[in-house]
Design a protein around this motif. Structure first.
Motif, short mmCIF file in Angstrom:
data_model
loop_
_atom_site.label_atom_id
_atom_site.label_comp_id
_atom_site.label_asym_id
_atom_site.label_seq_id
_atom_site.Cartn_x
_atom_site.Cartn_y
_atom_site.Cartn_z
N SER A 1 0.82 -1.21 0.00
CA SER A 1 0.00 0.00 0.00
C SER A 1 0.85 1.26 0.00
O SER A 1 0.34 2.37 -0.13
CB SER A 1 -0.93 0.01 1.23
OG SER A 1 -0.16 0.04 2.43
N VAL A 2 2.18 1.09 0.14
CA VAL A 2 3.09 2.24 0.15
C VAL A 2 3.35 2.70 -1.28
O VAL A 2 3.77 1.91 -2.12
CB VAL A 2 4.43 1.87 0.82
CG1 VAL A 2 5.39 3.06 0.79
CG2 VAL A 2 4.20 1.40 2.25
N PRO A 3 3.12 3.96 -1.61
CA PRO A 3 3.37 4.46 -2.98
C PRO A 3 4.88 4.63 -3.24
O PRO A 3 5.50 5.56 -2.73
CB PRO A 3 2.64 5.80 -3.00
CG PRO A 3 2.61 6.24 -1.58
CD PRO A 3 2.52 5.00 -0.74
N GLU A 4 5.45 3.72 -4.01
CA GLU A 4 6.85 3.82 -4.41
C GLU A 4 7.01 3.12 -5.75
O GLU A 4 6.13 2.38 -6.20
CB GLU A 4 7.77 3.20 -3.36
CG GLU A 4 7.50 1.74 -3.05
CD GLU A 4 8.48 1.20 -2.00
OE1 GLU A 4 9.49 1.86 -1.71
OE2 GLU A 4 8.23 0.09 -1.49
N ALA B 1 18.05 -1.42 -3.38
CA ALA B 1 17.77 -1.81 -4.77
C ALA B 1 17.24 -3.25 -4.81
O ALA B 1 16.29 -3.54 -5.56
CB ALA B 1 19.03 -1.70 -5.61
N TRP B 2 17.82 -4.13 -4.02
CA TRP B 2 17.35 -5.51 -3.97
C TRP B 2 15.95 -5.60 -3.34
O TRP B 2 15.12 -6.40 -3.77
CB TRP B 2 18.34 -6.39 -3.21
CG TRP B 2 19.40 -6.92 -4.11
CD1 TRP B 2 20.65 -6.42 -4.32
CD2 TRP B 2 19.27 -8.05 -4.98
NE1 TRP B 2 21.32 -7.16 -5.26
CE2 TRP B 2 20.50 -8.17 -5.68
CE3 TRP B 2 18.26 -8.97 -5.25
CZ2 TRP B 2 20.74 -9.17 -6.63
CZ3 TRP B 2 18.49 -9.97 -6.19
CH2 TRP B 2 19.70 -10.06 -6.86
N ARG B 3 15.70 -4.79 -2.32
CA ARG B 3 14.37 -4.81 -1.70
C ARG B 3 13.29 -4.49 -2.73
O ARG B 3 12.25 -5.15 -2.81
CB ARG B 3 14.31 -3.80 -0.55
CG ARG B 3 12.96 -3.83 0.20
CD ARG B 3 12.84 -2.65 1.17
NE ARG B 3 12.71 -1.38 0.48
CZ ARG B 3 11.58 -0.91 -0.04
NH1 ARG B 3 10.45 -1.63 0.03
NH2 ARG B 3 11.54 0.26 -0.64
N LYS B 4 13.57 -3.48 -3.56
CA LYS B 4 12.57 -3.07 -4.53
C LYS B 4 12.36 -4.11 -5.63
O LYS B 4 11.23 -4.38 -6.03
CB LYS B 4 12.96 -1.72 -5.15
CG LYS B 4 12.73 -0.53 -4.23
CD LYS B 4 12.92 0.78 -4.98
CE LYS B 4 12.51 1.96 -4.12
NZ LYS B 4 12.59 3.24 -4.87
N ILE B 5 13.44 -4.71 -6.12
CA ILE B 5 13.28 -5.69 -7.19
C ILE B 5 12.57 -6.93 -6.67
O ILE B 5 11.73 -7.53 -7.36
CB ILE B 5 14.64 -6.04 -7.85
CG1 ILE B 5 14.41 -6.83 -9.15
CG2 ILE B 5 15.53 -6.85 -6.94
CD1 ILE B 5 13.76 -6.07 -10.24
N LEU B 6 12.87 -7.34 -5.43
CA LEU B 6 12.20 -8.50 -4.85
C LEU B 6 10.73 -8.20 -4.58
O LEU B 6 9.86 -9.07 -4.75
CB LEU B 6 12.90 -8.92 -3.56
CG LEU B 6 14.33 -9.46 -3.73
CD1 LEU B 6 14.99 -9.65 -2.37
CD2 LEU B 6 14.33 -10.77 -4.51
N SER C 1 5.23 0.76 -10.69
CA SER C 1 4.64 0.96 -9.37
C SER C 1 4.81 -0.27 -8.49
O SER C 1 4.72 -1.41 -8.95
CB SER C 1 3.16 1.30 -9.49
OG SER C 1 2.98 2.51 -10.20
N LEU C 2 5.01 -0.01 -7.19
CA LEU C 2 5.13 -1.09 -6.21
C LEU C 2 3.97 -1.09 -5.23
O LEU C 2 3.95 -1.91 -4.30
CB LEU C 2 6.46 -0.96 -5.44
CG LEU C 2 7.73 -1.21 -6.27
CD1 LEU C 2 8.97 -0.98 -5.44
CD2 LEU C 2 7.72 -2.61 -6.84
N ASP C 3 3.02 -0.16 -5.41
CA ASP C 3 1.79 -0.28 -4.63
C ASP C 3 0.77 -1.01 -5.49
O ASP C 3 0.70 -0.81 -6.72
CB ASP C 3 1.27 1.09 -4.19
CG ASP C 3 0.83 1.95 -5.35
OD1 ASP C 3 -0.38 2.04 -5.62
OD2 ASP C 3 1.72 2.52 -6.02
N GLU C 4 0.00 -1.89 -4.89
CA GLU C 4 -0.84 -2.84 -5.62
C GLU C 4 -1.86 -2.16 -6.51
O GLU C 4 -2.07 -2.58 -7.66
CB GLU C 4 -1.54 -3.78 -4.63
CG GLU C 4 -2.24 -4.93 -5.31
CD GLU C 4 -2.72 -5.98 -4.34
OE1 GLU C 4 -3.20 -7.04 -4.80
OE2 GLU C 4 -2.64 -5.75 -3.12
#
Length: 710
Positions: free
Chosen positions: A133-136, A157-162, A619-622
């Protein structure tokens, strides 16, 4: 190009050149890597068609290429590593002249350390739920990224790709839940359960990936990447083959394959199709194409296995199986669509790699010849040769009294030079077909010396962006003679060079002392030119009638290391006595395409894919992710069924060919599939329209000429 060529005289002296190590004053004899590097350096310098200066600037280009190979996503190296390696970035040219191999050894030490560090990070990051739910956003294009400055930046960087990979899996699992929840006895999992399952899937994916990096991608494999960064900087088609890959390459050249018939490579952690073996299950099924990405593999109807992160050899193991069993591939196609492709495993039969013909009935009776490659069995005097086979197909079509012939060279990557010269001669009186220039700038004109013309009727040649080398020679010659209309992509691939394989063992007699065979180098030694003087290099052959292609974007001109386009004086030749009026044919085709809904949909699809390619962040928020996916799916969905509404062509086998199949149910089934693929081929459909126009244009000319003779 499989050519029998004379070894350049300069290469014969290389075996003595290896003794040059001593001039650097090393107290110890050279090791295996030093021997290979020195040999590669000498072969490139003495044998390459157009060698670049091997200097500090060359070294820096090699470093950039090699670092990208080791860390394509820029998720391992730190910025400090690049700084540490910088003093050695101008040393590679010295290594190619016999100095110790320093850059490889140092970079190898660093990458192994960094891989071990990251291997401890990803399991921890995947051990806890992600907050969607975090907008990133995340940037996936490595060209838009720099190496992380700190370990903390690398971890982020790894956190975001995972997180992104988990979100992809989560949405797939939710889609499955939605479809399955109404079934009797269905167990509906919660969002939290699916999120945990998605993370576990991603962890398994990266477990396999890091297992490969730590246990299978050893020093020798990385050294092979290193040497290929050097050879590919000289030009894209000069390659180094370590011993095992040399054997594999030779098996490919011999055409002995087993499985589904797709050559694979690993790129960006995914398994990509390099090419389809003509006559293989994949070729006969018709949906799998070069540059498609294999996402998952299922054994029949069993649960599919995600092979992202797999090494090629591991992917091959799960794709291969027993004859007659079904393997289902989930594939992301070059046009952006994702689909399941079932394939029945089979032994690849060589007879289906050969020229094949059919008849298309409509306004006229049109002969169709499919040629997957310019093959020639150099080892067997009685083996198949494509020029002879095409001549036989022409004879059969003439017996059927066809009004014109379409020669299909789409996806034909080339082959035998002697055969393309002979084949060109089937359609013209004697005359030049292609010019070849070697390193010394000596030009040889290769001619058809047979004054007879086997087929003098209307001729069309189909090409696309994958038509390369010998295919381009054939299309260019017929275009220069004004003998045929060329139909297809804006231009063909643009590979105007020829290579020869040289075994490094031939230049170093003491290979047993340094670990056995040294491998081989496939070296660019010549360049092709049209009889009109222009090179096919980079430029390719421009079609007379241009049809919109799917978004391949693979041409030689895309590679900055490709040799340049240039020209030489034209050869002396006489155009065809009934020159094709391509301008009229082009205008008529353009008018048809304006109202052709199938090509309109294709062009819209190309625009959609190009627009998606420009997307830099994801986007990483669903909620935003789902909106992006829905938008992209909607843009591509219209094209999925574009060919389904196409009116089927009336394409049939020749009676003599059906009789040859007899009661062989396997061959009959494969032949049926071969015809089926072509009945709703929008490109072939328009080629038939162009041929109808060409027949109408040519017959009056031929009748008028005959009347004069009478």
């Amino acid at each position: 190009m499989r050519l029998k060529l004379i070894i350049p005289a300069s290469l014969l002296c290389i075996s003595a050149g290896i003794l040059a190590f001593s001039k650097y004053g090393h107290s110890e004899p050279p090791g295996r890597y030093e021997v290979i590097m020195n040999l590669i350096g000498q072969v490139l310098k003495e044998g390459h068609y157009q060698p670049r200066p091997i200097d500090d600037a060359f070294s820096k280009e090699v470093v950039d290429k090699y670092m990208k190979t080791l860390d394509v996503e820029k998720k391992f190296f730190l910025r400090s590593d690049s700084a540490e390696l910088a003093p050695l970035s101008t040393h590679i040219d010295d290594e190619l002249r016999g100095e110790p191999v320093l850059f490889f050894n140092k970079s190898n030490e660093i990458i192994k350390k960094r891989v071990a560090e990251v291997a401890a990070i990803y399991p921890e990051l995947l051990s806890k739920p992600f907050n969607f739910s975090v907008p990133e956003t995340v940037t996936l294009d490595p060209d838009k990224l720099s190496y992380p400055a700190t370990e903390a930046e690398r971890r982020e960087a790894w956190r975001k790709i995972l997180k992104y990979r988990t979100l992809e899996n989560l949405e797939d699992l939710k889609d499955v839940r939605e479809k399955e929840k109404t079934k009797p006895g269905a167990v509906v999992k919660t969002d939290a359960q699916l999120e945990a399952e998605a993370r576990e899937k991603v962890k398994k994916l990266y477990d396999r990936y890091f297992d490969r990096l730590k246990n299978k991608e050893d020093d020798n494999a990385r050294f092979s990447y290193y040497v290929n960064a050097i050879t590919n900087t000289m030009d894209p088609h000069t390659d180094y083959f370590p011993p095992d890959e040399k054997r594999y390459f030779e098996e490919q050249m011999a055409g002995k394959f087993y499985g589904i018939g797709a050559q694979l490579k690993e790129e960006d952690g995914r398994i990509k199709i390099v090419s389809i073996v003509p006559g293989s299950p994949a070729a006969k099924q018709g949906q799998l194409k070069a540059n498609d990405v294999i996402l998952k593999v299922a054994q029949g109807d069993k649960e599919p296995l995600d092979i992202t992160g797999y090494a090629v050899e591991d992917a091959v193991k799960v794709i291969r199986g027993e004859k007659g069993t079904v393997v289902k591939l989930t594939v992301k196609s070059v046009d952006g669509t994702i689909k399941d492709i079932p394939l029945v495993r089979d032994e690849i039969t060589t007879d289906e790699t050969f020229a094949k013909s059919a008849i298309i009935n409509g306004d006229h009776k049109i002969g169709y010849i499919y040629l997957p490659e310019f093959y020639n069995d150099f080892q067997d005097r009685n083996g198949h040769r494509c020029a002879e086979d095409v001549a036989k197909e022409i004879a059969k079509l003439k017996a059927e009294k066809v009004d014109g012939i379409i020669l299909d060279l789409r996806f034909n990557g080339g082959g035998s030079l002697s055969d393309v010269v002979t084949m060109g001669g089937l359609f013209i009186p004697e005359g030049p077909i292609v010019q070849v220039r070697g390193r010394g700038n000596d030009v040889t004109t290769l001619r058809d010396r047979d004054k007879s013309v086997q087929y003098d009727g209307p001729l069309a040649i189909m090409v696309n962006e994958y038509s390369a080398s010998a295919s381009e020679i054939m299309a260019a010659a017929m275009q220069d003679y004004k003998r045929a209309v060329i139909i297809g992509s804006q231009s063909t691939f643009g590979k105007g060079t020829v290579q020869r394989m040289f075994s490094l063992d031939d230049f170093y007699p003491n290979k047993a002392d340094i670990g056995g065979s040294l491998g081989a180098i496939k070296l660019t030694i010549q360049k092709f030119y049209r009889i009109s003087g222009g090179s096919t290099q980079r430029k390719g052959v421009e079609s007379d009638v241009v049809l919109p292609d799917p978004y391949y974007d693979v041409a030689e001109r895309k590679d900055t290391d490709a040799l340049a386009y240039d020209e030489i004086p034209k050869a002396t030749y006489t155009p065809w006595m009934y020159p094709v009026d391509v301008n009229t044919l082009r205008k008529k085709s353009e008018l048809r395409l304006e109202s052709n809904q199938h090509f309109k949909l294709l062009q819209e699809n190309i625009s959609a894919v190009r627009a998606m390619d420009k997307q830099e962040t994801y986007s990483l928020d669903e909620a935003s992710f789902k909106a992006e996916q829905k938008k992209n799916a909607g843009m591509l969905k219209k094209y999925d069924n574009a060919s389904e509404s196409l009116k089927a062509l009336n394409i049939q086998n020749l009676k003599v060919d059906l009789e040859k199949y007899g009661n062989d149910t396997m061959k009959l089934a494969r032949n049926k599939e071969w015809l089926k693929v072509r009945t709703k081929d929008m490109y072939l459909d328009e080629a038939v329209n162009v041929m109808d126009d060409l027949i109408g244009q040519s017959l009056p000319q031929m009748q008028k000429s005959t009347a004069k003779k009478d």
